[in-house]
Motif scaffolding. Structure first.
Motif, short mmCIF file in Angstrom:
data_model
loop_
_atom_site.label_atom_id
_atom_site.label_comp_id
_atom_site.label_asym_id
_atom_site.label_seq_id
_atom_site.Cartn_x
_atom_site.Cartn_y
_atom_site.Cartn_z
N GLY A 1 12.99 -0.01 3.37
CA GLY A 1 12.30 0.96 2.51
C GLY A 1 12.38 0.67 1.03
N GLY A 2 12.40 -0.61 0.61
CA GLY A 2 12.43 -0.91 -0.82
C GLY A 2 11.25 -0.31 -1.57
N GLY A 3 10.13 -0.19 -0.90
CA GLY A 3 8.94 0.35 -1.55
C GLY A 3 8.90 1.87 -1.57
N GLY A 4 9.86 2.50 -0.91
CA GLY A 4 9.89 3.96 -0.90
C GLY A 4 9.05 4.55 0.22
N LEU A 5 9.17 5.86 0.37
CA LEU A 5 8.55 6.55 1.51
C LEU A 5 7.03 6.41 1.52
CD1 LEU A 5 8.84 8.33 3.98
CD2 LEU A 5 8.93 10.32 2.47
N LEU A 6 6.38 6.50 0.35
CA LEU A 6 4.91 6.42 0.32
C LEU A 6 4.43 5.07 0.85
CD1 LEU A 6 4.25 8.08 -3.15
CD2 LEU A 6 3.66 9.02 -0.90
N HIS A 7 5.18 4.01 0.56
CA HIS A 7 4.82 2.70 1.09
C HIS A 7 5.17 2.60 2.57
CE1 HIS A 7 4.27 -1.47 1.79
NE2 HIS A 7 5.55 -1.69 1.96
N GLU A 8 6.33 3.07 2.96
CA GLU A 8 6.73 2.94 4.37
C GLU A 8 5.80 3.73 5.29
OE1 GLU A 8 8.71 0.84 5.62
OE2 GLU A 8 9.44 0.08 3.71
N GLY B 1 8.29 2.60 -6.56
CA GLY B 1 8.35 1.77 -5.37
C GLY B 1 7.73 0.39 -5.61
N THR C 1 0.84 -1.20 0.00
CA THR C 1 0.00 0.00 0.00
C THR C 1 0.87 1.24 0.00
OG1 THR C 1 -1.58 -1.24 1.32
CG2 THR C 1 -1.90 1.13 1.20
N PHE C 2 0.41 2.26 -0.70
CA PHE C 2 1.14 3.52 -0.82
C PHE C 2 0.20 4.65 -0.39
CE2 PHE C 2 3.01 0.44 -3.52
CZ PHE C 2 4.37 0.70 -3.50
N ARG D 1 10.13 -1.69 -7.57
CA ARG D 1 11.24 -2.20 -6.76
C ARG D 1 10.80 -3.42 -5.95
NH1 ARG D 1 12.30 3.37 -5.97
NH2 ARG D 1 11.30 3.31 -3.94
N LEU D 2 9.57 -3.39 -5.46
CA LEU D 2 9.09 -4.50 -4.62
C LEU D 2 8.73 -5.74 -5.44
CD1 LEU D 2 6.75 -2.66 -2.08
CD2 LEU D 2 9.02 -3.63 -1.63
#
Lengths: 297, 297
Positions: free
Chosen positions: B201-208, A241, A159-160, A244-245
């Motif tokens: 944080g592979g998914g980036g900030l929006l995912h984290e 993102g 989820t984003f 990447r996942l």
């Protein structure tokens, strides 16, 4: 197949009388679960659906979305990934409507990946209804979901915060408040270009967000392009993102209505990735029909 | 060297009577430029500084921060990077205080990098006062700045929305609102571990950010750790972005007061990077003294 579907979200409730994938009648209000206190749900449900239920004593009733959340009508524990229609149907939570009648609440999904949890409530039904046996499905929204499907099951998802963060920035931040309407949609591609999806964004999202502010202050970014610019930047970061996942795909299935679906299609097309789009009500009705059929099987 | 310094920010004004790096008197209020209309600045300045000016007709007056912004007292055009104390001093904007007296407004800095603009107002003075001839300087705050210094000049800098986004998330988002006080500071290292600085944080900030929500919902992250967790996540993403832009350093100079300086020191120490800390008032006074001396030279 004829049933009553109640899509009970955070901010709205939408009740549908469905027959063979067609909506025969609908009743909606802004009584989403975030506005309700314990004990209020049953009366609201009865106001929306009571006439349909009285007319047809054997009509199945299924609830989806936040109805099964902590603030919902009754807690419906998450099913755990990997999960397909059978596992979701087996995890339906039943609530007693009185007079020997029950409603089923579709469980949300829980996904564990690298020790981190992710959750959804409602999107699992759209995923079943999207009928993508293998590949990546994108469900844009306040909390955008990307799901990896294998053999018709949701293997993993992420989820984003894209939609919620966009709204926060537009309403409350120094960055987004100067944006004006009507917006110039050309800003979307410019924001996308600044994202890490398109090779921009070396400094990351926190820097690119301030860079949008600096571009506004120095006259490089007009206020009519600012809203679409932020949308493009966030959408690009989200897609990067997800890739990447889950790996970079050749094609993506998007479950969304226009104009949002078109923005994702534009972002993916810029990367040479094909997209097919399905409408949200179609996937909801198709998903509920499959889940109900499996629960009776 | 004796002068009046006015640090006029977005939300506060702070006037100081300074002699040889010591504050002899101070006067503060919440009349930051964001609350003021054109024409109000002079009277507010007079209320804070009038007595000092009346007592010493030759006392120099220097304004720093948002005093020179669009919402400030008078527009002070940015000096452009690379810029050191001489260039900043040469770009001072003079305003007439009447009776043959002037005040100088320190210009902000503009930095162009890969066709993108970045801006600062106020931090240039702290950078001069930090006296880091070569290396990376970090100035935490609502809009955190990272500056690359060479031969005593600001070669380049980048701003990160870290502080503003943290406040937005805590006050307005589904992610941050459940956080409780008093907070458990152990959450900071956990959030840091989820950031791309520390390999998460592979998914980036929006995912984290959503993952923090999911961790709260599933009981993996207690609400007392949530605030520090978000702070650690954002701080880690900021530092990772700064290193991508400017290279990974052996040491960083941090201009901040405790406890914020300690959080950055902790994040850098986790990566084996040394940090030296300077207090914000020290660097402000030292920077203004250098800039005033150069303007008279």
């Amino acid at each position: 197949m004829r049933f009553v579907a109640v899509d009970w979200g955070t901010s709205r409730i939408r009740a549908l009388l469905v027959e063979n994938g067609r909506v025969l009648a609908r009743s909606e209000s802004d009584e989403g679960v975030s506005r309700l206190k314990p004990g209020q749900h049953e009366a609201i449900f009865a106001r929306h659906c009571g006439a349909w239920l009285a007319a047809e004593p054997d009509l199945p009733v299924v609830l989806v979305g936040m109805a099964g959340s902590r603030e919902g009508w009754a807690p419906a524990p998450y099913a755990e990934c990997p999960a397909g229609p059978d596992r979701i149907a087996a995890a339906l939570t039943r609530i007693d409507l009185g007079a020997g009648r029950e409603a089923a609440i579709v469980p949300g999904l829980l996904c564990l990946r690298n020790g981190q949890a992710d959750v959804m409530r409602g999107e699992e039904t759209h995923l079943v209804g999207a009928e993508v046996p293998d590949g990546l499905v994108c469900l844009p929204g306040t909390h955008c979901k990307w799901a990896l499907m294998r053999n018709g099951e949701v293997v993993s998802f992420a989820t984003f915060l894209t939609g919620e963060l966009y709204a926060l920035l537009r309403e409350h931040s120094m960055v987004g408040r100067p944006a004006t309407e009507p917006a110039d949609p050309a800003g979307f591609a410019e924001g996308l270009a600044a994202s890490s999806l398109r090779g921009g964004g070396g400094g990351g999202l926190l820097h690119e967000l301030f860079a949008a502010r600096a571009a506004t202050l120095t006259g490089r970014l007009g206020p009519e392009r600012l809203g679409p610019y932020l949308s493009g930047l966030l959408t690009g970061e989200e897609i990067a993102g997800a890739f990447r996942l889950f790996g970079r795909p050749d094609r993506v299935a998007i479950v969304a209505d226009p104009p949002r679906a078109e923005l994702y299609r534009e972002a993916l097309a810029a990367e040479g990735i094909a997209a097919e789009t399905r409408g949200q009500e179609d996937t909801l009705l198709a998903g509920l029909a499959v889940i109900l059929a499996r629960s009776e099987g």
